[in-house]
Design an enzyme around this catalytic site. Structure first.
Site, short mmCIF file in Angstrom:
data_model
loop_
_atom_site.label_atom_id
_atom_site.label_comp_id
_atom_site.label_asym_id
_atom_site.label_seq_id
_atom_site.Cartn_x
_atom_site.Cartn_y
_atom_site.Cartn_z
N TYR A 1 -28.60 -20.12 -73.00
CA TYR A 1 -29.52 -19.01 -73.23
C TYR A 1 -28.82 -17.88 -73.98
CZ TYR A 1 -33.29 -20.85 -70.27
OH TYR A 1 -34.32 -21.59 -69.74
N GLU B 1 -45.24 -17.07 -65.95
CA GLU B 1 -44.09 -17.90 -65.58
C GLU B 1 -42.98 -17.01 -65.01
OE1 GLU B 1 -42.67 -20.35 -68.79
OE2 GLU B 1 -41.57 -21.65 -67.43
N ASN C 1 -42.25 -30.48 -72.97
CA ASN C 1 -41.44 -29.88 -74.04
C ASN C 1 -41.45 -30.67 -75.34
OD1 ASN C 1 -40.08 -28.86 -71.32
ND2 ASN C 1 -39.76 -27.33 -72.92
N HIS D 1 -45.52 -17.71 -71.36
CA HIS D 1 -44.20 -18.31 -71.23
C HIS D 1 -43.21 -17.21 -70.88
CE1 HIS D 1 -40.31 -19.51 -73.37
NE2 HIS D 1 -40.44 -20.40 -72.42
N LYS E 1 -43.80 -25.54 -61.51
CA LYS E 1 -43.80 -26.35 -62.73
C LYS E 1 -42.52 -27.16 -62.82
CE LYS E 1 -43.41 -24.62 -67.01
NZ LYS E 1 -43.80 -23.60 -67.98
N GLY F 1 -32.40 -24.39 -67.35
CA GLY F 1 -33.15 -24.43 -68.60
C GLY F 1 -33.20 -25.79 -69.25
N ASP G 1 -45.53 -16.28 -76.08
CA ASP G 1 -44.14 -15.91 -75.84
C ASP G 1 -43.96 -14.49 -76.41
OD1 ASP G 1 -41.11 -17.25 -75.60
OD2 ASP G 1 -41.26 -15.69 -77.12
N GLU H 1 -45.61 -21.56 -76.41
CA GLU H 1 -44.30 -20.91 -76.46
C GLU H 1 -43.59 -21.14 -77.80
OE1 GLU H 1 -42.54 -23.31 -73.12
OE2 GLU H 1 -40.76 -23.26 -74.36
N ASP I 1 -44.43 -30.24 -67.66
CA ASP I 1 -44.06 -29.72 -68.98
C ASP I 1 -43.20 -30.76 -69.70
OD1 ASP I 1 -43.15 -28.29 -71.15
OD2 ASP I 1 -42.27 -26.65 -69.99
N GLY J 1 -39.06 -16.54 -68.66
CA GLY J 1 -37.75 -17.13 -68.35
C GLY J 1 -36.77 -16.70 -69.42
N GLU K 1 -47.96 -29.35 -70.23
CA GLU K 1 -47.51 -28.34 -71.18
C GLU K 1 -46.74 -28.98 -72.33
OE1 GLU K 1 -45.90 -24.95 -69.22
OE2 GLU K 1 -44.46 -24.51 -70.81
N ASP L 1 -34.42 -29.42 -70.26
CA ASP L 1 -35.66 -30.19 -70.28
C ASP L 1 -35.50 -31.40 -71.18
OD1 ASP L 1 -36.48 -29.59 -73.04
OD2 ASP L 1 -36.87 -27.56 -72.33
N LYS M 1 -40.35 -30.28 -65.20
CA LYS M 1 -40.19 -30.91 -66.50
C LYS M 1 -40.42 -32.41 -66.38
CE LYS M 1 -38.91 -27.01 -68.34
NZ LYS M 1 -39.67 -26.35 -69.40
#
Lengths: 442, 442
Positions: A35, A386, A252, A355, A220, A25, A328, A305, A250, A357, A276, A27, A222
């Site tokens: 998470y 995704e 972010n 979005h 995809k 996760g 999202d 997202e 992406d 994950g 993205e 980025d 980052k």
């Protein structure tokens, strides 16, 4: 008697998983996410409950929990029939509460909290109807489905009548053929798995190969921390996946507008399908400028997202700042508001590529995207969900993949049921090795 | 030694005042607000502390308190010198925290929380310098002041160099003359006092007369619940104040875009100077449309009190959706971010007329508007600060009015010091007659 079913109690749990240990996760802006989620259970006076969650990145989950508790009084004590029969107004009572709207309105913590509760209500509704959520959405008559949507602040772009007409087209046009197609082949996915910034070159390559083998056609990665490193990683991924598959990048939200344009021109040679979140998720005009500048390079702009609500989506869609709409499942105010965004995206002919994950995002959002295919856009062309092959083990009914496609859930709910909850009312706590980060279950 | 001064402890208090009892603050969307705040004290290792607050409407204050606590670890233990010498980066460390930014970013609860802490730091800085905040801002060299601003996401519209040049102009152009003018005559105010929706016609008339007598030239009333009632109230107020004074109307986000335009055309005959918050505070394109449609009627569009952050302000200013910029002292991320908005407004030649009232908003925002006059816009023309003659009694140093003008604060801070805090560490609780609403002091 089901007519007397009511919400008796709201429980909310702060769950944290130590994902930062393995850089999952990671980025350019979120370098060490753990998470997490605020998990909501709506208990009723009968043997059925609604469950959902708001996804978070670790710290701050407790603030979302506080937001959910602030909304508790608006849902506990309510009869489910009263809610579902006038769902748009119920939704508005949550998002326009005279005192609580000051701390939003309809954005950030209080909207994440709204999403968790509202989606738990949809989970409950699906259970009551004995259908997975996507099928509930597909089978509800258009007039009923439209009655769940609050058109406040979007009527200048999409009226209720126009939305209803849209749904009726989908309802009358060989709906069952699409349902069967979905049951047979599922809905296409792309993967972000190989792309986390914290991964080594070797791990990245292995993951690309693994997902290629599984049939994935979209990858995809980052970008945004270091241009030369981005070039090297784009090159590496292209070397493995070739140019017949899609590469998406992406950032972010790492860049300012001019930097985004300049940086992406440098990466254009790798032919990314989209960039993205090139800049602030609030910068509609900025995204529009970036999209204009990158059109000549064949690069689309994707975002959503962290887009705060339907009013922001409306403007991104109006202004051409969003070539790919990345809803999202639990940032904006739950299914009701998401339906309005799918309908607006359909009007503007913008592809929705959700979005996912995190914790439970794949599990939730697949339902909405499948509904969109059957009832709204009626195509999967250029669209995909995704997919990340992580954190599914927590759920009793994780997503089921086949040939890089999400297979439609068969169980009758929103797919958010943590497998840990075997005994109602018990309390457990598991402390992980990460300092201050506990996997709490209580 | 002052070089070793550090933040030792953060205390946060949930204070609620039962204002809904008398309908103070009632408007079309917020029918029964109980003015409240999350009050922050930053204690240091010496005998000085920084204080500020985030204003709220009652329920939800506890969520903001939770947000403030989530940010506590970013400020406690820090040396003040390290913060003030690199304030833009410190600010960014709060607003771009890798995990916490997910629950914003830079909006809603977490940004209200940021504002409370950041403004408490400015309060502390003012105390250390022995100056009221406005004078600190005026006297800091432009190079230092600019170093407090984070230009992330706004550099496409305002570069650091451009902003610095702007500040230098103000600094070199007879600054002291304006300071003296301010000290002599103060800064003009308009009043919202007569305009709350819940007031009777008689009370409204009495209040108009009272404020006319005090020298006020601007009167704002709430609209948006009932068109005929709005017409009657506009007529009544015009009958009392005449057409030489200004009438402003405020819909508090009640309408969709087409409704806002139609409704205001009906009220155009009363010649309002502006329509405030005609629709969603997030609808930049909508505001821009409304502004275009109402220009021919001489009605401007005002908004900003719920505008989420500098990125949103940037776009409102870029798009012409904001004829009057109504910053709020504690919704966006505190003084640092507010400075950037004043500078952008100056670039676009948009008048800043701050939102005030509530709890402590008049006390805080006067400092910024006075700084703007001395150092940035160098004019008060067409500008005024909102004023409500309520809730000032809570503060040790309430605003001082003279001939409908705010007189510059003389005491060395941000003016936010509740008079109740006589003993550090003690705990009191006062329960008011309003159910579930306590005036807590602890």
């Amino acid at each position: 008697m089901s007519s007397e079913l009511m919400i008796e109690k709201l429980l909310v749990h702060d769950l944290r998983f130590p994902t930062s240990l393995s850089h999952d996760g990671s980025d350019a802006m979120h370098t060490d996410p753990d998470y997490s989620c605020a998990y909501v259970e709506l208990h009723t006076n009968q043997d059925v409950k609604g469950c959902s969650l708001a996804f978070t990145l670790g710290q701050g989950t407790e603030v979302v929990v506080s937001g959910i508790k602030a909304l508790e009084g608006l849902v506990v004590g309510r009869k489910t029939r009263d809610i579902f029969e006038d769902f748009a107004n119920f939704w508005k009572s949550m998002t326009s509460h005279s005192q609580l709207r000051w701390i939003g309105p309809e954005k950030g913590v209080i909207h994440l909290a709204t999403a968790a509760i509202v989606n738990a209500l949809w989970d409950l509704w699906a259970k009551l109807e004995g259908k997975p959520l996507w099928r509930l959405l597909v089978e509800i008559p258009p007039e009923v489905l439209i009655s769940t949507i609050d058109f406040t602040y979007i009527s200048d772009v999409l009226s209720k009548d126009e939305a209803l007409a849209m749904l009726k087209v989908g309802d009358n046009d060989q709906k069952e053929v699409r349902v069967q197609e979905l049951l047979k082949s599922g809905y296409p996915a792309y993967t972000t798995q190989a792309g986390w910034l914290g991964y080594s070159a070797e791990k990245r390559k292995d993951l690309c190969l693994k997902f290629l083998k599984k049939g994935f056609k979209g990858f995809k990665i980052k970008v945004g921390q270091d241009l030369e490193d981005d070039k090297a990683r784009c090159q590496q991924v292209r070397d493995v996946i070739g140019y017949d598959n899609d590469l998406m990048v992406d950032a972010n939200q790492k860049w300012d507008v001019p930097e985004a344009i300049a940086w992406m021109k440098e990466l254009a040679v790798f032919k990314p399908l989209w960039i993205e979140e090139p800049t602030s998720p609030d910068d509609i005009i900025g995204h529009s400028k970036i999209a204009q500048e990158l059109k000549a390079y064949g690069i689309g702009v994707a975002t959503g997202e962290m887009c705060a609500n339907r009013v922001m989506f409306k403007q991104f869609l109006q202004s051409g700042g969003m070539d790919f709409c990345q809803i999202d499942a639990c940032r904006i105010g739950g299914v009701n508001e998401l339906l309005s965004i799918y309908l607006m995206a359909n009007k503007f002919r913008v592809k929705v590529c959700p979005h996912a994950g995190g914790i439970g995002l794949c599990e939730m959002v697949q339902h909405l995207q499948m509904w969109d295919y059957v009832s709204v856009s009626r195509t999967m062309d250029g669209r995909s969900i995704e997919y990340v092959d992580q954190q599914h083990e927590h759920f009793k009914h994780p997503v089921v993949m086949q040939n890089a496609c999400y297979l439609p859930p068969q169980v009758s709910h929103l797919s958010i049921l943590f497998r840990y909850w075997s005994m109602r009312g018990t309390q457990k706590k598991i402390t992980t090795p990460v300092k201050n980060q506990k996997m709490n279950i209580f």
